[in-house]
Design a protein around this motif. Structure first.
Motif, PDB file in Angstrom:
ATOM      1  N   GLY A 187       0.913  -1.259  -0.058  1.00 19.06           N
ATOM      2  CA  GLY A 187       0.176  -0.182   0.065  1.00 19.06           C
ATOM      3  C   GLY A 187       0.755   1.174   0.039  1.00 19.06           C
ATOM      4  O   GLY A 187       1.921   1.274   0.513  1.00 19.06           O
ATOM      5  N   VAL A 188       0.105   2.285  -0.485  1.00 21.58           N
ATOM      6  CA  VAL A 188       0.812   3.780  -0.687  1.00 21.58           C
ATOM      7  C   VAL A 188       0.760   4.373   0.884  1.00 21.58           C
ATOM      8  O   VAL A 188      -0.400   4.605   1.128  1.00 21.58           O
ATOM      9  N   PRO A 189       1.674   4.870   1.587  1.00 28.67           N
ATOM     10  CA  PRO A 189       1.479   5.575   2.803  1.00 28.67           C
ATOM     11  C   PRO A 189       0.764   6.895   2.456  1.00 28.67           C
ATOM     12  O   PRO A 189       1.048   7.387   1.575  1.00 28.67           O
ATOM     13  N   ARG A 190      -0.445   6.787   3.360  1.00 29.75           N
ATOM     14  CA  ARG A 190      -1.340   7.932   3.301  1.00 29.75           C
ATOM     15  C   ARG A 190      -0.730   9.282   2.865  1.00 29.75           C
ATOM     16  O   ARG A 190      -1.065  10.158   2.168  1.00 29.75           O
ATOM     17  N   LEU A 191       0.367   9.671   3.930  1.00 27.99           N
ATOM     18  CA  LEU A 191       1.136  10.953   3.797  1.00 27.99           C
ATOM     19  C   LEU A 191       1.648  11.445   2.486  1.00 27.99           C
ATOM     20  O   LEU A 191       1.803  12.402   2.186  1.00 27.99           O
ATOM     21  N   LEU A 192       2.025  10.191   1.577  1.00 27.92           N
ATOM     22  CA  LEU A 192       2.372  10.489   0.203  1.00 27.92           C
ATOM     23  C   LEU A 192       1.487  11.180  -0.645  1.00 27.92           C
ATOM     24  O   LEU A 192       1.845  11.866  -1.572  1.00 27.92           O
ATOM     25  N   ALA A 232       2.112  14.216  -3.689  1.00 26.03           N
ATOM     26  CA  ALA A 232       1.610  13.566  -4.854  1.00 26.03           C
ATOM     27  C   ALA A 232       0.613  14.534  -5.530  1.00 26.03           C
ATOM     28  O   ALA A 232       0.725  14.837  -6.641  1.00 26.03           O
ATOM     29  N   ALA A 233      -0.418  14.884  -4.733  1.00 23.16           N
ATOM     30  CA  ALA A 233      -1.566  15.793  -5.436  1.00 23.16           C
ATOM     31  C   ALA A 233      -0.966  17.061  -5.806  1.00 23.16           C
ATOM     32  O   ALA A 233      -1.338  17.577  -6.779  1.00 23.16           O
ATOM     33  N   ALA A 234      -0.200  17.545  -4.823  1.00 23.34           N
ATOM     34  CA  ALA A 234       0.451  18.858  -5.073  1.00 23.34           C
ATOM     35  C   ALA A 234       1.277  18.868  -6.434  1.00 23.34           C
ATOM     36  O   ALA A 234       1.207  19.735  -7.227  1.00 23.34           O
ATOM     37  N   VAL A 275       1.570  20.294 -12.256  1.00 26.08           N
ATOM     38  CA  VAL A 275       1.841  19.781 -13.641  1.00 26.08           C
ATOM     39  C   VAL A 275       0.702  20.170 -14.584  1.00 26.08           C
ATOM     40  O   VAL A 275       0.649  20.547 -15.573  1.00 26.08           O
ATOM     41  N   ALA A 276      -0.467  19.902 -14.075  1.00 23.00           N
ATOM     42  CA  ALA A 276      -1.578  19.658 -14.790  1.00 23.00           C
ATOM     43  C   ALA A 276      -2.583  21.094 -14.653  1.00 23.00           C
ATOM     44  O   ALA A 276      -2.904  21.497 -15.767  1.00 23.00           O
ATOM     45  N   LEU A 277      -2.566  21.942 -13.556  1.00 26.76           N
ATOM     46  CA  LEU A 277      -3.285  23.189 -13.508  1.00 26.76           C
ATOM     47  C   LEU A 277      -2.765  24.085 -14.464  1.00 26.76           C
ATOM     48  O   LEU A 277      -3.663  24.778 -15.081  1.00 26.76           O
TER      49      LEU A 277
END
Lengths: 262, 293
Positions: free
Chosen positions: B36-41, B45-47, B52-54
């Protein structure tokens, strides 16, 4: 095998360091500005004003202790876009009426802009002018590599205006996006000649040779200056504009090759 | 080469499904134990994704859609698009033809100083492109080291020609191809070629029949990256090749120029570049993902 991985890591670190260096460098300066009562005046000016305004800013700082002038030189349409998009600044000095108009149309100047200088085109040739270019019409000779600015930018618009007025059609090998790129192609020796401002020839200090031509006056470029509406230092900004339009400023500008404003 | 070199060779049960991780890199059934991916990441990751996308979203929102067809079908835009696609394709081909062998030498060669060579290849990645353009100018320009000889002997001048655009693009894109391909070559570590050799294959034959098929995904992903980099190339081109419609003014150069006079035009062209880039990635994505893994 480990060494290869270490090398990859080192390469990546180098890349990251390369990225970090730039942002670190630009974010560092604000820290020491917390010195007491240092008043900062931000002046956005067209790139061609670099020499003249650097000198004038030093004089202004000398006359106004505790004032720190931050000069930001760039293409004036870039600067106009920055102002329209909210960049904080006190004074804007543009290299054409059109770019100043972008800012006045947005209602962002505090007053009507004043024309403080004029600039005209000059032919820049490689030192010694080996091709013997003497007139504007000489630029149309087929064996010459000529560089001009693209018509979208002020120096290119001026060149186009002269072409129309004289009926001489140039076939440039390149239409550059700004006047310094045009000058650079002549300095590097890749172009035989380029059409740049007389002030660029003077700032190139012998790396190119200037050839004046009378038709240049038909496409003189105005340099307007104005205090911006949201200037954090409105009073100082006005004093800086007064310096530029006053005798001392005019002398400095003319030393850099500019013609007098109206 | 001993088995002990391989980090996976000493692994326990969890490595068993991929005991030979490189045996068949194109095998889609290859399974990796997932953790699993640690939640903190998720937050950084979203930032990262937003960063990149915004901006692209910003472009889309700011675009003058009604004028879009007119802005994109102007002579200058079509010339720039054609020039960009043609030069990027030629440059990518050059990267493959020249960079491919270089990657093989770097991955398999046994010459002293290979590490220095490898760092040299990375140089265009680290250098600002405009510096690369200046370097090319002082090598191949009319007064440059090699350029002055070319001019004196053959009357050839490179700056201000489409050739200069291709050279600038090849210069900046080369590391993308070499690094991707070298990575793919390394994962094989020459075992299959060694076996081929014991069966009597000459080095050239082994390269053609064993190595190349194995590294095709890496080659494909490297080519896609190189092509994308060529399409976006600006600094080296403007410094070395100049800017003239139909000859040297590629899409990024036109965007930079239009921005001076017609911001809507610049945004329309930027979106065109985005679309081309997305298409390139979409067409090559499955291979790219594999090649980079």
């Amino acid at each position: 095998m480990k060494t290869r991985r270490a090398l990859a890591v080192a390469g990546l670190t180098l890349l990251l360091a390369g990225c970090g260096g730039g942002s670190g460098g630009s974010s560092a300066p604000p820290a020491p500005s917390s010195a007491p009562e240092a008043r900062r005046l931000t002046v956005l000016a067209a790139a061609s004003l670099t020499e003249a305004f650097t000198g004038l800013a030093q004089r202004f700082e000398g006359d106004h202790p505790g004032v720190d002038i931050r000069l930001n030189f760039a293409g004036s349409s870039d600067l106009a876009q920055q102002i329209v998009n909210g960049a904080p600044a006190d004074v804007f000095a543009a290299a054409s009426d059109a770019t100043m108009k972008t800012v006045t149309d947005a209602g962002l100047t505090a007053e009507a802009p004043q024309i403080f200088a004029k600039n005209v085109l000059q032919i820049a040739t490689v030192p010694g002018n080996p091709k013997g270019i003497a007139t504007f019409a000489d630029l149309a000779k087929p064996d010459l590599n000529i560089v001009v600015c693209a018509p979208q930018v002020p120096c290119g618009a001026a060149a186009e205006k002269i072409e129309k007025a004289t009926g001489v059609t140039l076939t440039p090998v390149s239409e550059e996006a700004d006047v310094k790129s045009t000058l650079g192609k002549v300095i590097s020796g890749d172009a035989d000649a380029g059409l740049v401002y007389v002030t660029d020839v003077s700032s190139a200090k012998g790396d190119v040779q200037g050839v004046s031509f009378p038709e240049a006056d038909q496409a003189a470029t105005n340099y307007p200056i104005a205090v911006l509406k949201d200037a954090p230092q409105a009073e100082l900004a006005q004093q800086f504009v007064d310096l530029v339009t006053g005798e001392a400023g005019q002398n400095e500008l003319q030393a850099a090759g500019f013609g007098p404003g109206t | 080469m001993t088995r002990g070199d391989r980090p996976g060779a000493v692994g326990g049960k969890e490595r068993s499904p991929r005991r030979l991780p490189v045996a068949n890199p194109r095998n889609p059934a290859r399974r990796v134990t997932t953790v699993g991916v640690p939640r903190l990441l998720w937050i950084p990751a979203a930032a990262a994704l937003a960063l990149v996308a915004l901006p692209v979203v910003g472009l889309v929102l700011r675009a003058d859609w009604p004028r879009m067809p007119e802005l994109l079908t102007s002579d200058s835009a079509l010339d720039a698009l054609r020039l960009s696609l043609v030069t990027a394709a030629i440059s990518t081909l050059l990267c493959v033809v020249l960079g491919g062998p270089l990657a093989v030498v770097l991955a398999r060669g046994r010459v002293p100083g290979l590490r220095v060579l490898r760092s040299l290849v990375l140089l265009p990645l680290v250098l600002p492109p405009v510096v690369g353009g200046l370097a090319l100018l002082y090598l191949l320009g009319r007064t440059g080291l090699v350029g002055s000889e070319l001019n004196a002997w053959f009357g050839v001048t490179i700056p201000f020609t489409t050739t200069a655009v291709v050279l600038a693009q090849t210069f900046v894109a080369m590391p993308f191809l070499v690094v991707s391909l070298e990575g793919a070559l390394r994962t094989g570590r020459g075992r299959y070629e060694a076996i081929a050799a014991t069966l009597g294959a000459a080095p050239g034959y082994a390269l053609r029949r064993v190595t190349v098929p194995l590294v095709l995904p890496g080659l494909a992903s490297g080519s896609v990256l190189a092509f994308a980099r060529c399409l976006g190339e600006f600094g080296a081109t403007t410094a070395f090749a100049g800017s003239l419609q139909g000859t040297t003014r590629t899409l990024p150069l036109l965007v930079y120029l239009e921005r001076e006079s017609d911001v809507d035009g610049a945004i329309a062209l930027s979106l065109l570049l985005v679309v081309v880039a997305v298409l390139v990635i979409a067409v090559a994505r499955p291979r790219t993902a594999e090649g980079l893994s």
